[in-house]
Design a protein around this motif. Structure first.
Motif, PDB file in Angstrom:
ATOM      1  N   PRO B  85      29.492  50.841  15.641  1.00 15.51           N
ATOM      2  CA  PRO B  85      28.241  51.522  16.032  1.00 15.51           C
ATOM      3  C   PRO B  85      27.577  50.881  17.246  1.00 15.51           C
ATOM      4  O   PRO B  85      26.814  51.546  17.959  1.00 15.51           O
ATOM      5  CB  PRO B  85      27.352  51.370  14.794  1.00 15.51           C
ATOM      6  CG  PRO B  85      28.299  51.152  13.663  1.00 15.51           C
ATOM      7  CD  PRO B  85      29.446  50.381  14.242  1.00 15.51           C
ATOM      8  N   VAL B  88      29.855  52.100  20.669  1.00 15.85           N
ATOM      9  CA  VAL B  88      29.816  53.481  21.162  1.00 15.85           C
ATOM     10  C   VAL B  88      28.461  53.738  21.830  1.00 15.85           C
ATOM     11  O   VAL B  88      27.540  52.937  21.682  1.00 15.85           O
ATOM     12  CB  VAL B  88      30.050  54.479  20.003  1.00 15.85           C
ATOM     13  CG1 VAL B  88      31.450  54.317  19.441  1.00 15.85           C
ATOM     14  CG2 VAL B  88      29.009  54.293  18.913  1.00 15.85           C
ATOM     15  N   PRO B  89      28.338  54.859  22.590  1.00 20.06           N
ATOM     16  CA  PRO B  89      27.053  55.188  23.209  1.00 20.06           C
ATOM     17  C   PRO B  89      25.915  55.124  22.188  1.00 20.06           C
ATOM     18  O   PRO B  89      26.111  55.427  21.012  1.00 20.06           O
ATOM     19  CB  PRO B  89      27.260  56.626  23.702  1.00 20.06           C
ATOM     20  CG  PRO B  89      28.719  56.720  23.946  1.00 20.06           C
ATOM     21  CD  PRO B  89      29.386  55.809  22.962  1.00 20.06           C
ATOM     22  N   LYS B  90      24.750  54.746  22.666  1.00 19.38           N
ATOM     23  CA  LYS B  90      23.627  54.399  21.796  1.00 19.38           C
ATOM     24  C   LYS B  90      23.275  55.481  20.763  1.00 19.38           C
ATOM     25  O   LYS B  90      23.116  55.202  19.577  1.00 19.38           O
ATOM     26  CB  LYS B  90      22.390  54.088  22.648  1.00 19.38           C
ATOM     27  CG  LYS B  90      21.508  53.064  21.969  1.00 19.38           C
ATOM     28  CD  LYS B  90      20.564  52.415  22.959  1.00 19.38           C
ATOM     29  CE  LYS B  90      19.848  51.264  22.284  1.00 19.38           C
ATOM     30  NZ  LYS B  90      19.070  50.487  23.242  1.00 19.38           N
ATOM     31  N   SER B  91      23.193  56.740  21.234  1.00 25.37           N
ATOM     32  CA  SER B  91      22.775  57.808  20.336  1.00 25.37           C
ATOM     33  C   SER B  91      23.823  58.009  19.229  1.00 25.37           C
ATOM     34  O   SER B  91      23.483  58.204  18.063  1.00 25.37           O
ATOM     35  CB  SER B  91      22.579  59.108  21.124  1.00 25.37           C
ATOM     36  OG  SER B  91      23.752  59.427  21.828  1.00 25.37           O
ATOM     37  N   LEU B  92      25.088  57.920  19.606  1.00 28.95           N
ATOM     38  CA  LEU B  92      26.157  58.064  18.616  1.00 28.95           C
ATOM     39  C   LEU B  92      26.102  56.896  17.633  1.00 28.95           C
ATOM     40  O   LEU B  92      26.257  57.075  16.419  1.00 28.95           O
ATOM     41  CB  LEU B  92      27.526  58.110  19.320  1.00 28.95           C
ATOM     42  CG  LEU B  92      28.736  58.307  18.416  1.00 28.95           C
ATOM     43  CD1 LEU B  92      28.658  59.639  17.676  1.00 28.95           C
ATOM     44  CD2 LEU B  92      30.038  58.228  19.208  1.00 28.95           C
ATOM     45  N   GLY B  93      25.852  55.693  18.175  1.00 27.35           N
ATOM     46  CA  GLY B  93      25.750  54.506  17.328  1.00 27.35           C
ATOM     47  C   GLY B  93      24.636  54.647  16.298  1.00 27.35           C
ATOM     48  O   GLY B  93      24.796  54.303  15.130  1.00 27.35           O
ATOM     49  N   TRP B  95      23.409  57.422  15.159  1.00 21.90           N
ATOM     50  CA  TRP B  95      23.825  58.426  14.169  1.00 21.90           C
ATOM     51  C   TRP B  95      24.785  57.811  13.146  1.00 21.90           C
ATOM     52  O   TRP B  95      24.699  58.077  11.949  1.00 21.90           O
ATOM     53  CB  TRP B  95      24.506  59.605  14.877  1.00 21.90           C
ATOM     54  CG  TRP B  95      24.988  60.647  13.920  1.00 21.90           C
ATOM     55  CD1 TRP B  95      24.235  61.583  13.279  1.00 21.90           C
ATOM     56  CD2 TRP B  95      26.341  60.831  13.475  1.00 21.90           C
ATOM     57  NE1 TRP B  95      25.025  62.355  12.460  1.00 21.90           N
ATOM     58  CE2 TRP B  95      26.320  61.919  12.560  1.00 21.90           C
ATOM     59  CE3 TRP B  95      27.544  60.206  13.764  1.00 21.90           C
ATOM     60  CZ2 TRP B  95      27.478  62.380  11.934  1.00 21.90           C
ATOM     61  CZ3 TRP B  95      28.706  60.658  13.144  1.00 21.90           C
ATOM     62  CH2 TRP B  95      28.663  61.735  12.235  1.00 21.90           C
ATOM     63  N   MET B  96      25.691  56.951  13.646  1.00 19.61           N
ATOM     64  CA  MET B  96      26.645  56.317  12.739  1.00 19.61           C
ATOM     65  C   MET B  96      25.923  55.444  11.716  1.00 19.61           C
ATOM     66  O   MET B  96      26.348  55.313  10.580  1.00 19.61           O
ATOM     67  CB  MET B  96      27.653  55.471  13.527  1.00 19.61           C
ATOM     68  CG  MET B  96      28.726  56.312  14.237  1.00 19.61           C
ATOM     69  SD  MET B  96      29.734  55.342  15.354  1.00 19.61           S
ATOM     70  CE  MET B  96      30.891  54.609  14.207  1.00 19.61           C
ATOM     71  N   LYS B  97      24.830  54.806  12.157  1.00 22.50           N
ATOM     72  CA  LYS B  97      24.109  53.900  11.252  1.00 22.50           C
ATOM     73  C   LYS B  97      23.200  54.662  10.291  1.00 22.50           C
ATOM     74  O   LYS B  97      23.014  54.259   9.157  1.00 22.50           O
ATOM     75  CB  LYS B  97      23.278  52.905  12.067  1.00 22.50           C
ATOM     76  CG  LYS B  97      24.124  51.757  12.607  1.00 22.50           C
ATOM     77  CD  LYS B  97      23.260  50.715  13.294  1.00 22.50           C
ATOM     78  CE  LYS B  97      23.525  50.721  14.775  1.00 22.50           C
ATOM     79  NZ  LYS B  97      22.747  49.761  15.544  1.00 22.50           N
ATOM     80  N   MET B 100      25.155  59.539   9.702  1.00 20.59           N
ATOM     81  CA  MET B 100      26.501  59.847   9.210  1.00 20.59           C
ATOM     82  C   MET B 100      26.574  59.687   7.692  1.00 20.59           C
ATOM     83  O   MET B 100      26.138  58.684   7.147  1.00 20.59           O
ATOM     84  CB  MET B 100      27.513  58.913   9.878  1.00 20.59           C
ATOM     85  CG  MET B 100      28.952  59.245   9.564  1.00 20.59           C
ATOM     86  SD  MET B 100      30.108  58.390  10.650  1.00 20.59           S
ATOM     87  CE  MET B 100      30.183  56.792   9.896  1.00 20.59           C
ATOM     88  N   SER B 107      34.440  54.292   7.548  1.00 14.86           N
ATOM     89  CA  SER B 107      34.883  53.054   8.190  1.00 14.86           C
ATOM     90  C   SER B 107      36.136  52.520   7.509  1.00 14.86           C
ATOM     91  O   SER B 107      37.096  52.111   8.164  1.00 14.86           O
ATOM     92  CB  SER B 107      33.790  51.994   8.115  1.00 14.86           C
ATOM     93  OG  SER B 107      32.654  52.443   8.807  1.00 14.86           O
TER      94      SER B 107
END
Lengths: 244, 241
Positions: B85, B88-93, B95-97, B100, B107
């Protein structure tokens, strides 16, 4: 124009030169036998014809197309040239009919019914129609090699290449394969055969090529070759293999 | 040994301890099977890449294999769960935290799948490379293209040859799935540990977990034996002796 034309073909494995300036040709309807001691480059030479072995110098013209040329569609060219190998090389996971059908369907675009019909006719011809559903591992060497010949013929080839087709066979199976080859030759098939079967050469070959250390030492009509081979090396070779 | 505690309602609610075991089995199966799908497909592609003559494809696959098989599985888990997380790009990170669903599950699946892929790749490669060159020559000589040779000859034969080691790999993925407990997946081993903490029936619950693992892996063995017989080539591999 010759069907297969070798123009100064040279090939190296690293620093070792396996083919040295090989020049010869195979005319339409001609049967050419290539012989020579092991390691002389016979198999390599015949594999240059359909581009299975790349070569670094010279030109190979097959049916008017240059094999070494990058713009040549090699699969298309190979589909027209049947090839039979020393170790048969049938596909072990397919039954005999499937072995014959595969390239007919995938390369020539025939329907399965069409291909099967063709395959069965050819299996009849080589005397193996009863084995159509068997797998290669269930056949004897001689039978496998006859299937391999049928596989080549299934593509309606304009020429057939044979790379020591009887070398891996038990003595009693050699004749069943040679009989098929003789029949083919007599029907006018263009053939290039690497073989030590001098009886076969005597019977159907038009020309005999003798190779030694990557060079074409002798390239003569059959009668001339068996009568008075010019090179000493060819004489020695003949005297060795004709004793038995 | 007394397994009576299994029918007791669990300490923190949510059914009996037996239900926890069932949940554990469910997650073990899910993680393993999803990871196997990744391992098998990615591993096959990589294995094929390593056998081609295209230098950069070969190089890429080699780098992957050496990188992934030389890092411990536990580190893979941590990287996918904690580090990814941040990479990856901040916004995706973000979302992953936060957004998601089931981050620990995915994971674990990715870590286990991509790690095992490196091992599957080597097996697929050895299968393909064990096929004599004459076979490829014969197939090419009939006019098939190289992709067709892979499709109709090298892969069907290659897979057949490596079914036994692939079976081992498939078994290993079930056992390795227990590492997922380190990032919080409540699979079988994690459940057993928790139950042991609540009930002090350590001996019983881990015996049960062991039996469950053995039953699962034996089932895989039976399935793979069936596959092996099914794809057996008459007169060829495995029919001799």
């Amino acid at each position: 124009m010759a069907m297969i034309e070798f123009k100064n073909i040279s090939k190296w494995y690293g620093n070792f030169q396996v083919l040295k300036n090989c020049t010869t040709q195979v005319e339409k309807g001609e049967v050419v036998v290539v012989c020579g001691p092991s390691g002389s480059g016979k198999s390599t030479l015949i594999k240059c014809v359909n581009g299975l072995e790349p070569f670094q110098q010279g030109e190979m013209i097959v049916n008017g197309k240059s094999v070494g040329d990058k713009s040549t569609n090699l699969p298309q060219l190979r589909a027209k040239i049947g090839m039979v190998f020393q170790n048969f090389e049938l596909f072990p996971h397919m039954n005999v009919t499937a072995n014959l059908n595969l390239a007919q369907v995938k390369v020539l675009g025939r329907s399965t019914e069409e291909a099967t019909e063709k395959s069965q006719a050819l299996l009849k011809r080589v005397g193996l129609i009863d084995h159509a559903q068997k797998f290669p591992g269930q056949l004897s060497g001689g039978q496998q090699q006859r299937v391999a010949i049928a596989r080549g013929l299934a593509m309606d080839p304009i020429a057939m290449l044979f790379d020591e087709p009887t070398s891996a066979l038990d003595p009693e199976m050699i004749n069943e394969v040679l009989d098929v080859m003789v029949e083919l030759a007599q029907e006018g098939m263009t053939m290039m055969c690497v073989t030590h079967e001098m009886g076969f050469a005597r019977k159907v070959a038009h020309r005999v090529i003798f190779m030694d250390r990557g060079e074409i030492v002798e390239d003569a009509p059959k009668t001339e070759f068996f009568g008075t081979p010019r090179s000493e090396r060819a004489q020695q070779f003949l005297s060795k293999i004709l004793h038995h | 040994m007394d397994f009576g505690f299994l029918s007791q309602p669990a300490f923190s609610g949510g059914g009996t301890y037996f239900d926890w075991v069932i949940t554990g089995i469910k997650w073990t199966m899910l993680v393993s099977l999803c990871a196997w799908v990744i391992a098998f497909t990615v591993g096959s592609v990589l294995g094929v890449m390593r056998t081609t003559k295209v230098v950069w494809l070969k190089g890429l696959a080699t780098v992957y294999v050496e990188l992934f098989r030389n890092i411990p599985l536990l580190v893979h888990m941590f990287i996918w769960y904690f580090v990814m997380p941040e990479l990856v790009p901040k916004s995706l990170g973000l979302w992953m935290k936060q957004g998601m669903p089931m981050p620990e599950f995915w994971s674990a699946v990715f870590a286990l799948g991509f790690y095992t892929a490196s091992r599957v790749a080597e097996q697929v490669r050895s299968g393909i490379e064990s096929i004599p060159r004459g076979q490829t020559h014969a197939a090419l000589a009939t006019g098939l293209t190289m992709p067709q040779v892979y499709r109709y000859l090298l892969l069907p034969m290659g897979y057949r040859i490596v079914v036994p080691p692939l079976t081992s790999e498939f078994l290993t993925i079930f056992k390795n799935s227990s590492v997922a407990l380190t990032i919080g997946v409540l699979e079988l081993t994690a459940q057993a540990r928790t139950i042991s903490e609540y009930t002090f029936r350590t001996f019983e619950i881990f015996t049960l977990a062991t039996v469950v693992y053995v039953v699962i892996t034996l089932a895989v063995v039976v399935i793979m034996q069936f596959v092996e017989t099914k794809i057996r080539v008459p007169g060829y591999i495995g029919t001799g002796r």
